[in-house]
Design a protein around this motif. Structure first.
Motif, PDB file in Angstrom:
ATOM      1  N   UNK A   1       0.839  -1.193   0.000  1.00  0.00           N
ATOM      2  CA  UNK A   1       0.000   0.000   0.000  1.00  0.00           C
ATOM      3  C   UNK A   1       0.880   1.251   0.000  1.00  0.00           C
ATOM      4  N   UNK A   2       0.285   2.347  -0.384  1.00  0.00           N
ATOM      5  CA  UNK A   2       1.011   3.613  -0.424  1.00  0.00           C
ATOM      6  C   UNK A   2       0.593   4.487   0.753  1.00  0.00           C
ATOM      7  N   UNK A   3       1.556   4.883   1.551  1.00  0.00           N
ATOM      8  CA  UNK A   3       1.330   5.818   2.659  1.00  0.00           C
ATOM      9  C   UNK A   3       2.218   7.027   2.419  1.00  0.00           C
TER      10      UNK A   3
ATOM     11  N   UNK B   1      -3.930   6.439  -7.721  1.00  0.00           N
ATOM     12  CA  UNK B   1      -2.932   5.730  -8.525  1.00  0.00           C
ATOM     13  C   UNK B   1      -2.801   4.262  -8.126  1.00  0.00           C
ATOM     14  N   UNK B   2      -3.631   3.792  -7.201  1.00  0.00           N
ATOM     15  CA  UNK B   2      -3.626   2.384  -6.824  1.00  0.00           C
ATOM     16  C   UNK B   2      -2.377   1.938  -6.090  1.00  0.00           C
ATOM     17  N   UNK B   3      -1.747   2.853  -5.361  1.00  0.00           N
ATOM     18  CA  UNK B   3      -0.539   2.489  -4.614  1.00  0.00           C
ATOM     19  C   UNK B   3       0.732   2.545  -5.418  1.00  0.00           C
TER      20      UNK B   3
ATOM     21  N   UNK C   1       5.821  -6.630  -7.542  1.00  0.00           N
ATOM     22  CA  UNK C   1       5.064  -5.768  -6.642  1.00  0.00           C
ATOM     23  C   UNK C   1       3.655  -5.608  -7.185  1.00  0.00           C
ATOM     24  N   UNK C   2       2.678  -5.719  -6.296  1.00  0.00           N
ATOM     25  CA  UNK C   2       1.287  -5.404  -6.618  1.00  0.00           C
ATOM     26  C   UNK C   2       0.791  -4.434  -5.554  1.00  0.00           C
ATOM     27  N   UNK C   3      -0.185  -3.623  -5.919  1.00  0.00           N
ATOM     28  CA  UNK C   3      -0.730  -2.701  -4.925  1.00  0.00           C
ATOM     29  C   UNK C   3      -2.150  -2.311  -5.279  1.00  0.00           C
TER      30      UNK C   3
END
Length: 196
Positions: free
Chosen positions: A89-91, A127-129, A120-122
């Motif tokens: 995930x993106x933080x 932008x979906x991570x 990598x998947x997110x």
């Protein structure tokens, strides 16, 4: 009974999620990847590796050349894996603190990430991570991790139609097919790096 020569190699994948929430969308991606390897991606076995028991990196915890027990277990799982699947995930335009912590523990001497393939998947908003993936790729340069370049997998989890159910399980058929393509690319790249 098949002979040992006719058995296909099994690629052992360590799956690491940057979110500690059980119902997170990124955990859902890992669960879906595990299901896909059981249904339609032969020759891969994915093990989810929980990073929540890891203490925050503190070299004072390294005593007489030994790491804390939870770190030793984690490092051994990373060492024994052929490749890695990160669900990140993106933080704040970056990777999560728990994921960075896990990366740092496994990079302590000897670096157990080195010279292995990764993908990598997110999933997330906007932008979906995706920005977290760029940060993770940068770290991979120093770690000697070899990320697949294509296909990329960013999933906007909030677009219609729904991508996940209420428990965080991936339900979108197109996204599952894209995830399957990532797994196939990871498998092929891992075999290539291993010279098989």
């Amino acid at each position: 009974m098949e002979s040992a020569l006719s058995l296909k190699p099994i690629i052992n994948v360590a799956a690491i999620c940057g979110s500690l929430r059980k119902a997170s969308f990124n955990h859902g991606l890992i669960r879906s990847a595990i299901d896909l390897t059981k249904q339609s991606v032969d020759g891969m076995a994915i093990e989810y590796v929980d990073i929540s028991p890891l203490p925050m990196l503190n070299t004072d915890l390294e005593i007489d050349g030994k790491y804390p027990p939870a770190v030793e277990v984690f490092r051994q799982k990373i060492f024994q894996s052929d490749c890695f699947l990160f669900a990140s995930p993106e933080y704040n335009y970056s990777v999560t603190a728990p994921l960075k912590n896990a990366i740092d523990w496994a990079s302590r001497p000897p670096n157990v990430w080195a010279d292995k393939a990764a993908a990598i998947v997110s999933a997330g908003g906007g932008f979906g991570g995706g920005r977290s993936q760029y940060i993770l790729r940068q770290s991979g340069v120093y770690l000697d991790l070899h990320f697949i370049n294509k296909p990329e997998f960013f999933l906007n989890a909030f677009e219609s139609p729904p991508k996940f159910d209420d428990e965080g399980n991936l339900i979108d058929a197109a996204a599952k097919e894209r995830l399957r393509a990532v797994l196939l690319a990871l498998k092929a790249f891992t075999l290539r790096l291993q010279g098989k």
